[in-house]
Structure formats: C-alpha cells, structure tokens
Design a protein around this motif. Structure first.
Motif, PDB file in Angstrom:
ATOM      1  N   TRP A  52     -22.958   8.089  -8.511  1.00  0.00           N
ATOM      2  CA  TRP A  52     -23.228   6.773  -9.085  1.00  0.00           C
ATOM      3  C   TRP A  52     -23.813   6.918 -10.491  1.00  0.00           C
ATOM      4  O   TRP A  52     -23.446   6.183 -11.401  1.00  0.00           O
ATOM      5  CB  TRP A  52     -24.207   6.009  -8.194  1.00  0.00           C
ATOM      6  CG  TRP A  52     -24.637   4.713  -8.808  1.00  0.00           C
ATOM      7  CD1 TRP A  52     -24.008   3.527  -8.757  1.00  0.00           C
ATOM      8  CD2 TRP A  52     -25.817   4.505  -9.608  1.00  0.00           C
ATOM      9  NE1 TRP A  52     -24.701   2.582  -9.451  1.00  0.00           N
ATOM     10  CE2 TRP A  52     -25.817   3.155  -9.999  1.00  0.00           C
ATOM     11  CE3 TRP A  52     -26.848   5.324 -10.027  1.00  0.00           C
ATOM     12  CZ2 TRP A  52     -26.824   2.610 -10.778  1.00  0.00           C
ATOM     13  CZ3 TRP A  52     -27.850   4.774 -10.803  1.00  0.00           C
ATOM     14  CH2 TRP A  52     -27.835   3.431 -11.172  1.00  0.00           C
ATOM     15  N   ARG A  53     -24.710   7.906 -10.669  1.00  0.00           N
ATOM     16  CA  ARG A  53     -25.340   8.123 -11.973  1.00  0.00           C
ATOM     17  C   ARG A  53     -24.289   8.487 -13.023  1.00  0.00           C
ATOM     18  O   ARG A  53     -24.305   7.984 -14.146  1.00  0.00           O
ATOM     19  CB  ARG A  53     -26.386   9.229 -11.857  1.00  0.00           C
ATOM     20  CG  ARG A  53     -27.330   9.333 -13.019  1.00  0.00           C
ATOM     21  CD  ARG A  53     -28.333  10.450 -12.833  1.00  0.00           C
ATOM     22  NE  ARG A  53     -29.073  10.411 -11.589  1.00  0.00           N
ATOM     23  CZ  ARG A  53     -30.222   9.757 -11.409  1.00  0.00           C
ATOM     24  NH1 ARG A  53     -30.734   9.076 -12.407  1.00  0.00           N
ATOM     25  NH2 ARG A  53     -30.844   9.776 -10.261  1.00  0.00           N
ATOM     26  N   GLU A  54     -23.339   9.334 -12.649  1.00  0.00           N
ATOM     27  CA  GLU A  54     -22.264   9.723 -13.576  1.00  0.00           C
ATOM     28  C   GLU A  54     -21.359   8.542 -13.900  1.00  0.00           C
ATOM     29  O   GLU A  54     -20.989   8.324 -15.050  1.00  0.00           O
ATOM     30  CB  GLU A  54     -21.451  10.874 -12.977  1.00  0.00           C
ATOM     31  CG  GLU A  54     -22.206  12.171 -12.904  1.00  0.00           C
ATOM     32  CD  GLU A  54     -21.457  13.247 -12.134  1.00  0.00           C
ATOM     33  OE1 GLU A  54     -20.307  12.973 -11.705  1.00  0.00           O
ATOM     34  OE2 GLU A  54     -22.011  14.354 -11.968  1.00  0.00           O
ATOM     35  N   GLU A  55     -21.005   7.750 -12.878  1.00  0.00           N
ATOM     36  CA  GLU A  55     -20.169   6.563 -13.108  1.00  0.00           C
ATOM     37  C   GLU A  55     -20.882   5.547 -13.990  1.00  0.00           C
ATOM     38  O   GLU A  55     -20.272   4.936 -14.867  1.00  0.00           O
ATOM     39  CB  GLU A  55     -19.778   5.931 -11.772  1.00  0.00           C
ATOM     40  CG  GLU A  55     -18.800   6.750 -10.970  1.00  0.00           C
ATOM     41  CD  GLU A  55     -18.551   6.158  -9.591  1.00  0.00           C
ATOM     42  OE1 GLU A  55     -19.179   5.128  -9.244  1.00  0.00           O
ATOM     43  OE2 GLU A  55     -17.722   6.724  -8.859  1.00  0.00           O
ATOM     44  N   GLN A  56     -22.170   5.397 -13.731  1.00  0.00           N
ATOM     45  CA  GLN A  56     -22.956   4.459 -14.542  1.00  0.00           C
ATOM     46  C   GLN A  56     -22.987   4.908 -16.001  1.00  0.00           C
ATOM     47  O   GLN A  56     -22.854   4.096 -16.912  1.00  0.00           O
ATOM     48  CB  GLN A  56     -24.385   4.358 -13.978  1.00  0.00           C
ATOM     49  CG  GLN A  56     -25.241   3.333 -14.650  1.00  0.00           C
ATOM     50  CD  GLN A  56     -24.824   1.909 -14.341  1.00  0.00           C
ATOM     51  OE1 GLN A  56     -23.951   1.649 -13.522  1.00  0.00           O
ATOM     52  NE2 GLN A  56     -25.427   0.972 -15.017  1.00  0.00           N
ATOM     53  N   LYS A  57     -23.152   6.208 -16.210  1.00  0.00           N
ATOM     54  CA  LYS A  57     -23.168   6.739 -17.566  1.00  0.00           C
ATOM     55  C   LYS A  57     -21.832   6.495 -18.249  1.00  0.00           C
ATOM     56  O   LYS A  57     -21.774   6.069 -19.415  1.00  0.00           O
ATOM     57  CB  LYS A  57     -23.470   8.238 -17.526  1.00  0.00           C
ATOM     58  CG  LYS A  57     -23.621   8.871 -18.881  1.00  0.00           C
ATOM     59  CD  LYS A  57     -23.964  10.341 -18.763  1.00  0.00           C
ATOM     60  CE  LYS A  57     -24.056  10.976 -20.131  1.00  0.00           C
ATOM     61  NZ  LYS A  57     -24.318  12.420 -20.048  1.00  0.00           N
ATOM     62  N   GLU A  58     -20.717   6.713 -17.532  1.00  0.00           N
ATOM     63  CA  GLU A  58     -19.381   6.469 -18.101  1.00  0.00           C
ATOM     64  C   GLU A  58     -19.195   4.983 -18.422  1.00  0.00           C
ATOM     65  O   GLU A  58     -18.647   4.627 -19.464  1.00  0.00           O
ATOM     66  CB  GLU A  58     -18.298   6.938 -17.131  1.00  0.00           C
ATOM     67  CG  GLU A  58     -18.212   8.442 -17.004  1.00  0.00           C
ATOM     68  CD  GLU A  58     -17.223   8.875 -15.931  1.00  0.00           C
ATOM     69  OE1 GLU A  58     -16.482   7.998 -15.405  1.00  0.00           O
ATOM     70  OE2 GLU A  58     -17.195  10.069 -15.614  1.00  0.00           O
ATOM     71  N   ARG A  59     -19.654   4.105 -17.498  1.00  0.00           N
ATOM     72  CA  ARG A  59     -19.525   2.654 -17.731  1.00  0.00           C
ATOM     73  C   ARG A  59     -20.301   2.236 -18.981  1.00  0.00           C
ATOM     74  O   ARG A  59     -19.811   1.451 -19.794  1.00  0.00           O
ATOM     75  CB  ARG A  59     -20.038   1.877 -16.525  1.00  0.00           C
ATOM     76  CG  ARG A  59     -18.939   1.468 -15.578  1.00  0.00           C
ATOM     77  CD  ARG A  59     -19.441   0.550 -14.497  1.00  0.00           C
ATOM     78  NE  ARG A  59     -19.679   1.403 -13.330  1.00  0.00           N
ATOM     79  CZ  ARG A  59     -20.723   1.347 -12.531  1.00  0.00           C
ATOM     80  NH1 ARG A  59     -21.662   0.466 -12.736  1.00  0.00           N
ATOM     81  NH2 ARG A  59     -20.853   2.172 -11.533  1.00  0.00           N
TER      82      ARG A  59
END
Length: 145
Positions: free
Chosen positions: A40-47
């Motif tokens: 989730w942290r990686e996806e949030q960073k990409e978003r």
C-alpha cells in the motif's frame, strides 16, 4: 554531518538515527511490517507521484493559456485604441472645419450640434433636462438684443 567527541564517545550529528542500533532497529521494523502495508505504501507513493506530475502538467497548460489570453487581450486593446485615435482625429478635423465657418446668428445652432439631446444615449448621471429644455427654447426663439 558534524563529527564530535563528548566524554570519550564518538558521535555523528545527522538527520537520521545517531547510533547503529537505532538504524538496525528501523530497518527491522520496515522489514517486519506486513506485505500489504508495504505494498500500500508503494502504491500510495506512485499515486502521489502521478498526481504531482498531473498537477505540474495542468499548471503548465494553464500558464500557456493565460499567456495566450493576455496576448489576445493586449491585441484587442491596441486595436480598440487605434480605432479610438482614428475617430478622435476625424472628429477633431470635422470640428476644426466647422469652427472656420462661423457666421453671425448661427451660434445656437452650433451649440445644439455640440449637445447630445438624446436622453437614452446620455451617459451622465446628472439630470440635464432643464438645461436641454432651455437650449431648445433658445434655439426655437432666440433672444433679441
């Protein structure tokens, strides 16, 4: 970073952890967090990066659009100014030509030409109806000396 010695202990001043055990515990904590949270942290960073990219792109488009609209506005203003200058020059030339043709007894006719007697086109906030009626009455029945 600033290195120093206090009471025989060597320390390094930095923005991160100051001793090696704190750095190792932080890495252990990051490794021990569940896979779902890490994902989730990686996806949030990409978003967030995508949103930043989109906002920069939109800001650039708005700036280009604003510059273009400002240039168009200046062009319209210049065109309007040139038209006003031309009409003022023509009106001045006509006024000078009329001023040269002064005959005795035509003063009130010239005054009536200079005054706007149309109440709808008048942009004045003051009431000039009495002055208008006086000028019209003088035009119809001039004063006799």
């Amino acid at each position: 970073a600033v290195d120093g010695v206090v009471n025989g202990d060597v320390y390094q001043e930095s923005n991160g952890p100051t001793d090696c055990y704190a750095a190792i515990s932080q890495v252990d904590r990051l490794q021990s967090e569940p896979e779902s949270i890490r994902k989730w942290r990686e996806e949030q960073k990409e978003r967030l990066e995508q949103l930043d990219t989109n906002s920069r792109k939109q800001e650039a488009e708005w700036k280009e659009k604003a510059i273009k609209e400002l240039e168009e506005w200046y062009a319209r203003q210049d065109e309007k100014l040139e038209k006003t200058k031309a009409s003022n020059r023509a009106a001045e030339e006509a006024f000078v030509n009329d001023a040269e043709e002064v005959f005795p007894g035509t003063e009130w006719e010239r005054v009536a030409q200079l005054c706007d007697f149309n109440p709808k086109s008048s942009k004045q906030a003051k009431d000039v109806s009495r002055m208008r009626s006086v000028l019209i009455s003088l035009k119809q029945a001039p004063l006799v000396r």
